[in-house]
Design an enzyme around this catalytic site. Structure first.
Site, PDB file in Angstrom:
ATOM      1  N   HIS A   1      30.712  16.018 -56.264  1.00 38.08           N
ATOM      2  CA  HIS A   1      31.926  15.298 -55.859  1.00 38.08           C
ATOM      3  C   HIS A   1      32.272  14.116 -56.745  1.00 38.08           C
ATOM      4  O   HIS A   1      33.196  13.363 -56.425  1.00 38.08           O
ATOM      5  CB  HIS A   1      31.799  14.781 -54.429  1.00 38.08           C
ATOM      6  CG  HIS A   1      31.745  15.851 -53.390  1.00 38.08           C
ATOM      7  ND1 HIS A   1      32.868  16.295 -52.717  1.00 38.08           N
ATOM      8  CD2 HIS A   1      30.720  16.580 -52.918  1.00 38.08           C
ATOM      9  CE1 HIS A   1      32.520  17.238 -51.854  1.00 38.08           C
ATOM     10  NE2 HIS A   1      31.219  17.436 -51.964  1.00 38.08           N
TER      11      HIS A   1
ATOM     12  N   THR B   1      41.897  13.619 -51.317  1.00 37.50           N
ATOM     13  CA  THR B   1      42.404  14.488 -50.256  1.00 37.50           C
ATOM     14  C   THR B   1      43.497  13.763 -49.473  1.00 37.50           C
ATOM     15  O   THR B   1      44.364  14.407 -48.879  1.00 37.50           O
ATOM     16  CB  THR B   1      41.261  14.910 -49.297  1.00 37.50           C
ATOM     17  OG1 THR B   1      40.504  13.745 -48.949  1.00 37.50           O
ATOM     18  CG2 THR B   1      40.356  15.934 -49.939  1.00 37.50           C
TER      19      THR B   1
ATOM     20  N   LYS C   1      47.209  14.921 -47.701  1.00 37.22           N
ATOM     21  CA  LYS C   1      47.662  14.579 -46.347  1.00 37.22           C
ATOM     22  C   LYS C   1      49.023  13.886 -46.401  1.00 37.22           C
ATOM     23  O   LYS C   1      49.918  14.171 -45.580  1.00 37.22           O
ATOM     24  CB  LYS C   1      46.648  13.652 -45.660  1.00 37.22           C
ATOM     25  CG  LYS C   1      45.321  14.326 -45.378  1.00 37.22           C
ATOM     26  CD  LYS C   1      44.196  13.343 -45.069  1.00 37.22           C
ATOM     27  CE  LYS C   1      42.851  14.050 -45.259  1.00 37.22           C
ATOM     28  NZ  LYS C   1      41.704  13.114 -45.276  1.00 37.22           N
TER      29      LYS C   1
ATOM     30  N   LYS D   1      42.545   4.222 -48.845  1.00 35.60           N
ATOM     31  CA  LYS D   1      41.329   4.888 -49.333  1.00 35.60           C
ATOM     32  C   LYS D   1      40.270   3.820 -49.502  1.00 35.60           C
ATOM     33  O   LYS D   1      40.569   2.630 -49.361  1.00 35.60           O
ATOM     34  CB  LYS D   1      41.596   5.567 -50.679  1.00 35.60           C
ATOM     35  CG  LYS D   1      42.323   4.652 -51.698  1.00 35.60           C
ATOM     36  CD  LYS D   1      42.671   5.376 -52.994  1.00 35.60           C
ATOM     37  CE  LYS D   1      43.911   6.211 -52.931  1.00 35.60           C
ATOM     38  NZ  LYS D   1      43.701   7.614 -53.253  1.00 35.60           N
ATOM     39  N   ARG D   2      39.000   4.206 -49.795  1.00 30.29           N
ATOM     40  CA  ARG D   2      37.991   3.212 -50.091  1.00 30.29           C
ATOM     41  C   ARG D   2      38.479   2.298 -51.207  1.00 30.29           C
ATOM     42  O   ARG D   2      39.226   2.725 -52.094  1.00 30.29           O
ATOM     43  CB  ARG D   2      36.679   3.893 -50.504  1.00 30.29           C
ATOM     44  CG  ARG D   2      35.914   4.485 -49.344  1.00 30.29           C
ATOM     45  CD  ARG D   2      35.541   3.436 -48.315  1.00 30.29           C
ATOM     46  NE  ARG D   2      34.442   2.628 -48.760  1.00 30.29           N
ATOM     47  CZ  ARG D   2      33.183   2.745 -48.319  1.00 30.29           C
ATOM     48  NH1 ARG D   2      32.880   3.631 -47.387  1.00 30.29           N
ATOM     49  NH2 ARG D   2      32.236   1.962 -48.773  1.00 30.29           N
TER      50      ARG D   2
ATOM     51  N   LYS E   1      39.828   3.342 -58.423  1.00 26.56           N
ATOM     52  CA  LYS E   1      41.036   3.758 -57.697  1.00 26.56           C
ATOM     53  C   LYS E   1      42.210   2.813 -57.973  1.00 26.56           C
ATOM     54  O   LYS E   1      43.352   3.112 -57.633  1.00 26.56           O
ATOM     55  CB  LYS E   1      40.755   3.836 -56.201  1.00 26.56           C
ATOM     56  CG  LYS E   1      39.731   4.920 -55.832  1.00 26.56           C
ATOM     57  CD  LYS E   1      39.417   4.909 -54.338  1.00 26.56           C
ATOM     58  CE  LYS E   1      38.286   5.839 -53.932  1.00 26.56           C
ATOM     59  NZ  LYS E   1      38.661   7.261 -53.876  1.00 26.56           N
TER      60      LYS E   1
HETATM   61  C1  26W Z   1      24.535   8.294 -53.156  1.00 36.91           C
HETATM   62  C2  26W Z   1      25.745   7.422 -53.051  1.00 36.91           C
HETATM   63  C3  26W Z   1      26.969   8.224 -53.024  1.00 36.91           C
HETATM   64  C4  26W Z   1      27.634   8.384 -51.826  1.00 36.91           C
HETATM   65  C5  26W Z   1      28.781   9.139 -51.789  1.00 36.91           C
HETATM   66  C6  26W Z   1      27.447   8.804 -54.165  1.00 36.91           C
HETATM   67  C7  26W Z   1      28.566   9.555 -54.125  1.00 36.91           C
HETATM   68  C8  26W Z   1      29.231   9.729 -52.934  1.00 36.91           C
HETATM   69  C9  26W Z   1      30.450  10.601 -52.862  1.00 36.91           C
HETATM   70  C10 26W Z   1      30.429  11.608 -53.963  1.00 36.91           C
HETATM   71  C11 26W Z   1      31.696   9.817 -52.813  1.00 36.91           C
HETATM   72  C12 26W Z   1      32.879  10.638 -52.385  1.00 36.91           C
HETATM   73  O1  26W Z   1      33.243  10.619 -51.241  1.00 36.91           O
HETATM   74  N1  26W Z   1      33.519  11.341 -53.328  1.00 36.91           N
HETATM   75  C13 26W Z   1      34.836  11.890 -53.059  1.00 36.91           C
HETATM   76  O2  26W Z   1      34.733  13.221 -52.589  1.00 36.91           O
HETATM   77  C14 26W Z   1      36.013  13.700 -52.191  1.00 36.91           C
HETATM   78  C15 26W Z   1      35.814  15.062 -51.584  1.00 36.91           C
HETATM   79  O3  26W Z   1      35.478  15.982 -52.566  1.00 36.91           O
HETATM   80  C16 26W Z   1      36.975  13.714 -53.351  1.00 36.91           C
HETATM   81  O4  26W Z   1      38.240  14.087 -52.885  1.00 36.91           O
HETATM   82  C17 26W Z   1      37.060  12.328 -53.991  1.00 36.91           C
HETATM   83  O5  26W Z   1      37.845  12.377 -55.157  1.00 36.91           O
HETATM   84  C18 26W Z   1      35.669  11.830 -54.319  1.00 36.91           C
HETATM   85  O6  26W Z   1      35.714  10.497 -54.785  1.00 36.91           O
END
Ligand code: 26W
Length: 809
Positions: A354, A653, A657, A545-546, A551
């Protein structure tokens, strides 16, 4: 025996009153909104429970091939409306609430969000469960039953503070505790080798107890299961301390075990790197793998055919230790030969990446793994040795190649690369948008793609139309029902039929009247949460969003300040009134993100109270963004801000929406924006800024943000206003660091490089908004072309191309 469906309002009233007495313990005429919420939920729960039992026994009898979706996060939100919708009970429940002198809208707001996730990844998992149920896919989601979900965000003096989220404090009607389903999960100790056999002499053990959440399908009687694990200390653990009356010690020991499932790590994109996080990951993976194997053995009697009946999907690397765990159980506990186990393992697992951001890639120090999971570390070393031997045969003598492929990063403190483990252990690996999947094989996984090109693919993300249109936007849903019937809920492609209506003046005006109502609802939320009154006739410009530097919420703020200064300079000009709306959480330790939140508040304070500005511009930050807040904001947006530096947002995503709810996108050539553009057409989206290859080239060529600052007087005035303290007169240096990071710190995400193009494009947005008819037709075109972004499409694709599970066409 089946409980009759209370789909008439008398039957519903009786069912609700019975539940008020039976489970809530209150008389009908005394029931509060919360009591009613619980009673309605119980009515739905009973129906879902019947469906659950039937779905489970059907899958068992069919000896179905199943998919198991392993994810640290499921960002579910509320369940009541979703459940009533799936059961077709919304109208009956709504009527019954009126009979009880309440409204369904008010009652359902009393359900706390199940916020067991951070952001995109967790919400995607929730949309996927919805689609799996909807498609009748034999499936389980597996995760952790966190006692505390995503923190609540409170704004104090313009700054984010974090409060705990005890979402289970009053219980939840939606879970089914499975008292009889519990597995021991072991930690620590050492490994004894007896001949060929390895025996893990663990040091401690905790019980994982199952709690099921039922996931209703809309188009079907099928329901799916989300099985969440709670950590419980072994019953005999604290006996010694307990017996001698040392209750403090007894409680402490109990806590050391049970803290594993206490709280979600609120970190999006930076690994926590903490031992407790590693324990969480292993805890839910070990319990899930045991549960899966037990079910398989009961149905099929042998593990030799595991891969024929079981697909296990890794949602990012957080559950990657499952690869080693499956090898451990097959080899050490079931005496399967290593080669056979490894072959089964690779055929069973698949993995979604992701993010490309290097700082987000999980690695664990070898020393920590040795301490927490000594046997798994051995297994990882053996997988690595055999894998590197195979790779060496492909490119003899290329040490750089082998070093990059290795599961162990040997630079400095040795660390295990969880992404590499996930790739090596899987037969299919995917990214989440066309661009992201392409970048994966060109950058992060280029060496793996050289070895195994056939394993890499793309699965563009999607969103569930049930929650994000039917439930969040009942006005628009009703308009669609009138025009094309109700089937779009299950076949979002049908929306294409309304595209022709873009030229139909009557349809257009109904469409815009609904948007207007949704904006009134959003304006009320804004006033309630921020105290700022906004005019619903303004353009509602939304970035939700976060909060993250990549971003580029800060770029959006630069535009707001530019506009503020421009309005002051030319107050008589024909400004299109605009409300810029932000919402989102910052990781608690992420100083730059928190500083951006504070800046938004400081700038808002000045602009919103400047009498020269009035309704021409407002800037607000809606606190505590989450699924339920999103359900109010999405339908009320005119403009969707998707402005990440090209090449950084894996998919997004929220972009889907917002477009589905009739917002136009202003965005970069990044993630799924590119596919949204391909679907809606270049004329119906505002794309600006550098593209990924241009970003890469400019970085190589020596990017000089200072040059842009010096050559663009408008930009200079904006940045000087921030760094000079115009928005923080009480502490003029508050944002010096933020601006310095752009001018002197290299502007890592290239805000200044895209600034001019962004401002130009915002002016094009104004020009279009000034022509309401033209704007409305483009909004309709956007909505009508979102069919492909249904998570039903995504899940059907996963099922066919990765999990090898049949889905009805
Ligand atoms: C280990 C720490 C950590 C926690 C969460 C590393 C990475 C993440 C995720 C990968 C963060 C995340 O939510 N990524 C998002 O995933 C969405 C679903 O696929 C995408 O639409 C977003 O672009 C992406 O940032």
């Amino acid at each position: 025996m089946n409980t009759p469906i209370p789909d008439s309002s008398t039957a519903m009233n009786m069912a609700i009153d019975a539940q008020l007495l039976k489970t809530v313990g209150v008389a009908s005429h005394d029931a509060t909104s919360t009591d009613l919420m619980k009673a309605v939920a119980q009515v739905a729960r009973e129906q879902l429970s019947e469906r659950w039992v039937q779905s489970q026994s059907a899958d068992r009898e069919n000896k179905a091939r199943r998919v198991y979706y392993l994810s640290m996060e499921f960002l579910i939100g509320r369940t009541l409306s979703n459940a009533l919708g799936a059961l077709r009970l919304t109208n009956a429940a709504s009527k019954s609430m009126m009979d009880h002198a309440h409204t369904l809208e008010d009652v359902r707001d009393h359900e706390p969000d199940a916020a067991l996730g951070n952001g995109g990844l967790g919400r995607l998992a929730a949309c996927f469960l919805d689609s799996m149920a909807n498609l009748g896919l034999p499936s389980f989601g597996y995760g952790i039953r966190y006692e505390y979900g995503m923190f609540k965000q409170k704004i104090v003096g313009g700054a984010q503070t974090e409060l705990p989220d005890p979402w289970l404090a009053d219980g939840t009607p939606w879970e089914f505790p499975r008292a009889d389903i519990s597995f021991p999960v072991r930690f620590g100790g050492w490994v004894e080798h007896i001949g060929e056999r390895a025996v893990w002499r663990h040091a401690g053990e905790v019980a994982a107890k199952a709690y099921d959440m039922v996931i209703p399908g809309y188009g079907t009687q099928k329901v799916s299961t989300l099985r969440l694990w709670k950590a419980v200390a072994p019953a005999d653990l604290d006996l010694q301390a307990f017996n001698v009356g040392d209750y403090g010690r007894a409680a402490q020991v109990k806590n050391e075990y049970e803290n594993i499932s206490w709280v979600l790590y609120p970190n999006d994109s930076t690994p926590a790197g903490r031992e407790l996080r590693l324990r969480q990951e292993y805890f839910f993976v070990a319990a899930s793998v045991r549960d899966i194997l037990l079910r398989h053995i009961m149905e099929h009697g042998s593990l030799a055919n595991l891969h024929e009946k079981v697909a296990i999907h890794l949602n990012d690397t957080h559950p990657a230790i499952a690869v080693a765990e499956l090898m451990h159980v097959l080899c050490d506990e079931h005496s399967m030969p290593w080669a056979q186990a490894w072959s089964i393992c690779q055929k069973t697992f698949s993995y979604t990446n992701h993010t490309l951001m290097p700082e987000a890639l999980e690695t664990w120090p070898v020393g920590l793994l040795q301490h927490v999971l000594p046997r798994h570390l051995e297994i990882i070393f053996r997988i690595n040795a055999e894998f590197l031997a195979e790779a060496e045969r492909r490119r003899p003598g290329d040490v750089g190649f082998l070093a990059r492929l290795s599961l162990i990063d040997e630079h400095g403190e040795r660390r295990v690369r969880m992404a590499n483990l996930s790739v090596v252990g899987s037969h299919m690996i995917n990214g989440v948008s066309a661009l992201h999947s392409d970048l994966l094989i060109k950058t992060l996984f280029a060496d793996f793609a050289f070895l195994w090109p056939e394993r890499f693919t793309n699965m563009t993300n999607g969103i569930t139309p049930r929650r994000w249109l039917a439930q969040a936007n009942p006005g628009l849903a009703a308009l669609l029902d009138q025009n094309i019937g109700p089937d779009w809920r299950n076949h979002l492609d049908l929306l294409k039929q309304v595209e022709a209506k873009k030229d139909d003046a009557a349809f257009r005006s109904e469409f815009m009247a609904i948007k207007r109502e949704n904006k009134v609802r959003l304006a009320a939320l804004i006033e309630r949460t921020t105290g700022v009154k906004v005019n619903p006739a303004s353009l509602f410009d939304v970035q939700i969003k976060r909060i993250h530097e990549y971003k580029r919420q800060l770029l959006n703020v630069l535009h707001v300040i530019w506009r503020y200064q421009a309005i002051i300079a030319a107050p008589e000009a024909d400004w299109v009134p605009r409300v810029t709306i932000f919402a989102g959480k910052a990781a608690s330790g992420y100083a730059a993100a928190k500083s951006i939140i504070r800046l938004i508040h400081d700038v808002g304070e000045i602009i919103n109270n400047d009498p020269r500005i009035g309704d021409k511009l407002k800037l607000v930050f809606i606190p505590n963004y989450g699924v339920s807040v999103a359900e109010v904001i999405m339908p009320g947006a005119d403009l969707s801000e998707q402005i990440s530096t090209a090449g950084t947002e894996a998919s997004g995503t929220g972009n889907m929406k917002l477009a589905l709810n009739g917002a136009l996108t202003i965005g970069t050539d990044d993630g799924a924006n590119i596919e949204i553009r391909e679907n809606v057409g270049d004329d119906n989206i505002f794309i600006f800024g550098l593209r990924t290859p241009e970003v890469q080239a400019m970085k190589k060529g020596g990017y000089q943000p200072m040059r842009l600052y010096e050559s663009n007087p408008g930009l200079k005035t904006v940045l000087d206003a921030i760094s000079g303290g115009q928005f923080s007169p009480d502490e003029p240096g508050r944002y010096r660091g933020l601006v310095d990071a752009l001018l002197w710190g290299g502007d890592h995400y290239m805000l200044l490089a895209d600034y001019a193009s962004y401002i130009d494009t915002q002016l094009k947005v104004d020009a279009l908004y000034a022509q309401p008819e033209a704007w409305a037709s483009k909004a309709i075109i956007n909505m009508a072309n979102m069919g492909t972004f249904s998570s039903d499409r995504t899940i059907a694709q996963y099922a066919r191309e990765i999990w090898n599970i049949p889905v009805a066409p």
